[in-house]
Design a protein around this motif. Structure first.
Motif, PDB file in Angstrom:
ATOM      1  N   SER A  24       0.842  -1.195   0.000  1.00 49.65           N
ATOM      2  CA  SER A  24       0.000   0.000   0.000  1.00 49.65           C
ATOM      3  C   SER A  24       0.877   1.244   0.000  1.00 49.65           C
ATOM      4  CB  SER A  24      -0.890   0.043   1.244  1.00 49.65           C
ATOM      5  OG  SER A  24      -1.734  -1.068   1.297  1.00 49.65           O
ATOM      6  N   GLN A  25       0.368   2.305  -0.615  1.00 48.57           N
ATOM      7  CA  GLN A  25       1.093   3.568  -0.617  1.00 48.57           C
ATOM      8  C   GLN A  25       0.112   4.734  -0.588  1.00 48.57           C
ATOM      9  OE1 GLN A  25       3.411   4.103  -4.175  1.00 48.57           O
ATOM     10  NE2 GLN A  25       1.729   3.621  -5.542  1.00 48.57           N
ATOM     11  N   VAL A  26       0.622   5.881  -0.161  1.00 45.82           N
ATOM     12  CA  VAL A  26      -0.138   7.134  -0.154  1.00 45.82           C
ATOM     13  C   VAL A  26       0.537   8.058  -1.155  1.00 45.82           C
ATOM     14  CG1 VAL A  26      -0.745   9.174   1.211  1.00 45.82           C
ATOM     15  CG2 VAL A  26      -0.921   6.886   2.228  1.00 45.82           C
ATOM     16  N   VAL A  27      -0.268   8.636  -2.057  1.00 43.69           N
ATOM     17  CA  VAL A  27       0.266   9.547  -3.068  1.00 43.69           C
ATOM     18  C   VAL A  27      -0.511  10.861  -3.023  1.00 43.69           C
ATOM     19  CG1 VAL A  27       0.722   9.929  -5.517  1.00 43.69           C
ATOM     20  CG2 VAL A  27       0.993   7.636  -4.554  1.00 43.69           C
ATOM     21  N   PHE A  28       0.231  11.924  -2.882  1.00 40.37           N
ATOM     22  CA  PHE A  28      -0.266  13.296  -2.806  1.00 40.37           C
ATOM     23  C   PHE A  28      -0.076  13.893  -4.202  1.00 40.37           C
ATOM     24  CE2 PHE A  28       1.029  17.715  -2.251  1.00 40.37           C
ATOM     25  CZ  PHE A  28       0.344  18.214  -1.168  1.00 40.37           C
ATOM     26  N   ILE A  29      -1.166  14.253  -4.865  1.00 43.18           N
ATOM     27  CA  ILE A  29      -1.090  14.870  -6.200  1.00 43.18           C
ATOM     28  C   ILE A  29      -1.272  16.376  -6.047  1.00 43.18           C
ATOM     29  CG2 ILE A  29      -2.141  15.025  -8.495  1.00 43.18           C
ATOM     30  CD1 ILE A  29      -0.795  12.345  -8.003  1.00 43.18           C
ATOM     31  N   SER A  30      -0.229  17.131  -6.340  1.00 39.20           N
ATOM     32  CA  SER A  30      -0.315  18.584  -6.192  1.00 39.20           C
ATOM     33  C   SER A  30      -0.986  19.210  -7.404  1.00 39.20           C
ATOM     34  CB  SER A  30       1.069  19.202  -6.018  1.00 39.20           C
ATOM     35  OG  SER A  30       0.947  20.617  -6.042  1.00 39.20           O
ATOM     36  N   ALA A  31      -1.983  20.042  -7.112  1.00 40.25           N
ATOM     37  CA  ALA A  31      -2.670  20.810  -8.153  1.00 40.25           C
ATOM     38  C   ALA A  31      -2.019  22.179  -8.332  1.00 40.25           C
ATOM     39  CB  ALA A  31      -4.144  20.973  -7.778  1.00 40.25           C
ATOM     40  N   ASP A  32      -0.808  22.320  -7.815  1.00 39.21           N
ATOM     41  CA  ASP A  32      -0.113  23.610  -7.836  1.00 39.21           C
ATOM     42  C   ASP A  32       1.315  23.468  -8.372  1.00 39.21           C
ATOM     43  OD1 ASP A  32       0.530  26.269  -7.429  1.00 39.21           O
ATOM     44  OD2 ASP A  32       0.526  26.135  -5.236  1.00 39.21           O
ATOM     45  N   PRO A  33       1.465  23.064  -9.644  1.00 41.00           N
ATOM     46  CA  PRO A  33       2.820  22.869 -10.165  1.00 41.00           C
ATOM     47  C   PRO A  33       3.652  24.149 -10.203  1.00 41.00           C
ATOM     48  CG  PRO A  33       1.218  22.757 -11.946  1.00 41.00           C
ATOM     49  CD  PRO A  33       0.445  22.807 -10.663  1.00 41.00           C
ATOM     50  N   GLN A  34       3.010  25.298 -10.184  1.00 46.49           N
ATOM     51  CA  GLN A  34       3.725  26.570 -10.214  1.00 46.49           C
ATOM     52  C   GLN A  34       4.581  26.767  -8.954  1.00 46.49           C
ATOM     53  OE1 GLN A  34       1.424  29.975 -11.490  1.00 46.49           O
ATOM     54  NE2 GLN A  34       2.547  31.329 -10.108  1.00 46.49           N
ATOM     55  N   ARG A  35       4.057  26.362  -7.799  1.00 44.44           N
ATOM     56  CA  ARG A  35       4.788  26.545  -6.541  1.00 44.44           C
ATOM     57  C   ARG A  35       5.345  25.249  -5.971  1.00 44.44           C
ATOM     58  NH1 ARG A  35       0.450  29.954  -3.104  1.00 44.44           N
ATOM     59  NH2 ARG A  35      -0.850  28.269  -3.916  1.00 44.44           N
ATOM     60  N   ASP A  36       4.741  24.109  -6.300  1.00 41.57           N
ATOM     61  CA  ASP A  36       5.152  22.828  -5.722  1.00 41.57           C
ATOM     62  C   ASP A  36       6.125  22.101  -6.639  1.00 41.57           C
ATOM     63  OD1 ASP A  36       3.621  23.273  -3.487  1.00 41.57           O
ATOM     64  OD2 ASP A  36       1.970  21.977  -4.123  1.00 41.57           O
ATOM     65  N   ASP A  37       7.399  22.402  -6.484  1.00 42.26           N
ATOM     66  CA  ASP A  37       8.401  21.671  -7.264  1.00 42.26           C
ATOM     67  C   ASP A  37       8.728  20.356  -6.554  1.00 42.26           C
ATOM     68  OD1 ASP A  37      10.156  22.309  -5.157  1.00 42.26           O
ATOM     69  OD2 ASP A  37      11.116  23.921  -6.280  1.00 42.26           O
ATOM     70  N   VAL A  38       9.555  19.549  -7.175  1.00 39.60           N
ATOM     71  CA  VAL A  38       9.868  18.212  -6.653  1.00 39.60           C
ATOM     72  C   VAL A  38      10.459  18.290  -5.247  1.00 39.60           C
ATOM     73  CG1 VAL A  38      11.304  16.164  -7.019  1.00 39.60           C
ATOM     74  CG2 VAL A  38      10.129  17.213  -8.953  1.00 39.60           C
ATOM     75  N   HIS A  42      -0.871  21.545 -16.004  1.00 35.14           N
ATOM     76  CA  HIS A  42      -2.330  21.498 -15.900  1.00 35.14           C
ATOM     77  C   HIS A  42      -2.991  20.799 -17.093  1.00 35.14           C
ATOM     78  CE1 HIS A  42      -2.595  23.677 -12.195  1.00 35.14           C
ATOM     79  NE2 HIS A  42      -1.827  24.641 -12.672  1.00 35.14           N
ATOM     80  N   ASP A  43      -2.392  20.848 -18.269  1.00 36.31           N
ATOM     81  CA  ASP A  43      -3.000  20.178 -19.417  1.00 36.31           C
ATOM     82  C   ASP A  43      -3.021  18.658 -19.246  1.00 36.31           C
ATOM     83  OD1 ASP A  43      -0.144  20.227 -19.781  1.00 36.31           O
ATOM     84  OD2 ASP A  43      -0.418  19.767 -21.907  1.00 36.31           O
ATOM     85  N   LYS A  44      -2.124  18.112 -18.444  1.00 34.35           N
ATOM     86  CA  LYS A  44      -2.116  16.672 -18.139  1.00 34.35           C
ATOM     87  C   LYS A  44      -2.808  16.395 -16.801  1.00 34.35           C
ATOM     88  CE  LYS A  44       0.938  15.402 -21.437  1.00 34.35           C
ATOM     89  NZ  LYS A  44       0.709  16.444 -22.413  1.00 34.35           N
ATOM     90  N   LEU A  45      -2.564  17.265 -15.841  1.00 34.82           N
ATOM     91  CA  LEU A  45      -3.056  17.077 -14.488  1.00 34.82           C
ATOM     92  C   LEU A  45      -4.580  17.156 -14.393  1.00 34.82           C
ATOM     93  CD1 LEU A  45      -2.086  16.712 -11.559  1.00 34.82           C
ATOM     94  CD2 LEU A  45      -1.971  19.203 -11.382  1.00 34.82           C
ATOM     95  N   PHE A  46      -5.172  18.171 -15.013  1.00 32.25           N
ATOM     96  CA  PHE A  46      -6.612  18.359 -14.888  1.00 32.25           C
ATOM     97  C   PHE A  46      -7.408  17.168 -15.430  1.00 32.25           C
ATOM     98  CE2 PHE A  46     -10.807  20.043 -15.826  1.00 32.25           C
ATOM     99  CZ  PHE A  46     -11.137  20.590 -14.602  1.00 32.25           C
ATOM    100  N   PRO A  47      -7.110  16.648 -16.647  1.00 29.64           N
ATOM    101  CA  PRO A  47      -7.856  15.464 -17.120  1.00 29.64           C
ATOM    102  C   PRO A  47      -7.633  14.229 -16.235  1.00 29.64           C
ATOM    103  CG  PRO A  47      -6.629  16.468 -18.926  1.00 29.64           C
ATOM    104  CD  PRO A  47      -6.215  17.167 -17.670  1.00 29.64           C
ATOM    105  N   PHE A  48      -6.409  14.065 -15.730  1.00 29.23           N
ATOM    106  CA  PHE A  48      -6.111  12.941 -14.841  1.00 29.23           C
ATOM    107  C   PHE A  48      -6.983  13.014 -13.587  1.00 29.23           C
ATOM    108  CE2 PHE A  48      -3.603  11.464 -11.139  1.00 29.23           C
ATOM    109  CZ  PHE A  48      -3.536  10.116 -11.444  1.00 29.23           C
ATOM    110  N   VAL A  49      -7.007  14.174 -12.959  1.00 26.19           N
ATOM    111  CA  VAL A  49      -7.794  14.378 -11.743  1.00 26.19           C
ATOM    112  C   VAL A  49      -9.284  14.188 -12.033  1.00 26.19           C
ATOM    113  CG1 VAL A  49      -8.492  16.163 -10.079  1.00 26.19           C
ATOM    114  CG2 VAL A  49      -6.072  15.833 -10.619  1.00 26.19           C
ATOM    115  N   ARG A  50      -9.761  14.762 -13.118  1.00 22.14           N
ATOM    116  CA  ARG A  50     -11.174  14.641 -13.493  1.00 22.14           C
ATOM    117  C   ARG A  50     -11.559  13.186 -13.745  1.00 22.14           C
ATOM    118  NH1 ARG A  50     -11.779  17.899 -18.202  1.00 22.14           N
ATOM    119  NH2 ARG A  50     -11.183  16.025 -19.273  1.00 22.14           N
ATOM    120  N   ASN A  51     -10.685  12.418 -14.376  1.00 20.78           N
ATOM    121  CA  ASN A  51     -10.966  11.002 -14.636  1.00 20.78           C
ATOM    122  C   ASN A  51     -11.060  10.176 -13.359  1.00 20.78           C
ATOM    123  OD1 ASN A  51     -11.198  11.296 -17.396  1.00 20.78           O
ATOM    124  ND2 ASN A  51      -9.042  10.819 -17.778  1.00 20.78           N
TER     125      ASN A  51
END
Length: 148
Positions: A38-52, A73-82
């Motif tokens: 099992s794992q926990v994954v945090f997906i940041s919706a803020d790539p502008q401020r949240d770097d690696v 956001h062009d990849k992140l938004f559809p992923f999150v919506r799906n």
């Protein structure tokens, strides 16, 4: 190849995100006992401020095993919506902007399929939160059913 508890967030979030990570930390041993992979994954919706580096430091504060990711956001938004989740950014031109986002946690099975969405309880005057006792018991039931 792992059971993944995934949620949308960002490191500048004042309430939902740190609360979610803290309660996931508290039940993480129980989740690992149910399914060691099992794992926990945090997906940041803020790539502008949240770097690696920022994401790694932030999640490690809660648990060294927690992972984080973001993307454009062009990849992140559809992923999150799906996944049935949402986020929106208001006043992104501002330096200290907030992001509205889902407080749900999704469960992805080891084959990469969405198995559950744990929705938060909403109570007036309180931060929305997923009931962790329910998440743990439902996870145990889902893993048991998958193994049959």
């Amino acid at each position: 190849g792992q059971w993944t508890f995934l949620f949308v967030s960002y490191t500048f979030c004042p309430d939902i995100c740190p609360t979610t990570l803290a309660v996931l930390r508290s039940v993480y041993p129980a989740l690992k006992k149910i399914a060691p992979e099992s794992q926990v994954v945090f997906i940041s919706a803020d790539p502008q401020r949240d770097d690696v580096a920022r994401l790694k430091t932030y999640t490690a504060f809660f648990h060294p095993d927690f992972k984080a990711a973001t993307g454009s956001h062009d990849k992140l938004f559809p992923f999150v919506r799906n996944l049935g989740l949402i986020y929106s950014i208001a006043d992104q031109g501002e330096r200290d902007y907030l992001i509205d986002h889902s407080a749900s946690i999704v469960l992805i099975n080891p084959e990469g399929k969405l198995k559950a969405v744990f929705r938060p309880q909403m109570k007036e005057g309180q931060v929305p939160h997923v009931v962790m006792a329910t998440l743990v018991s439902d996870f145990a039931r889902i893993v048991r059913l998958e193994g049959e």
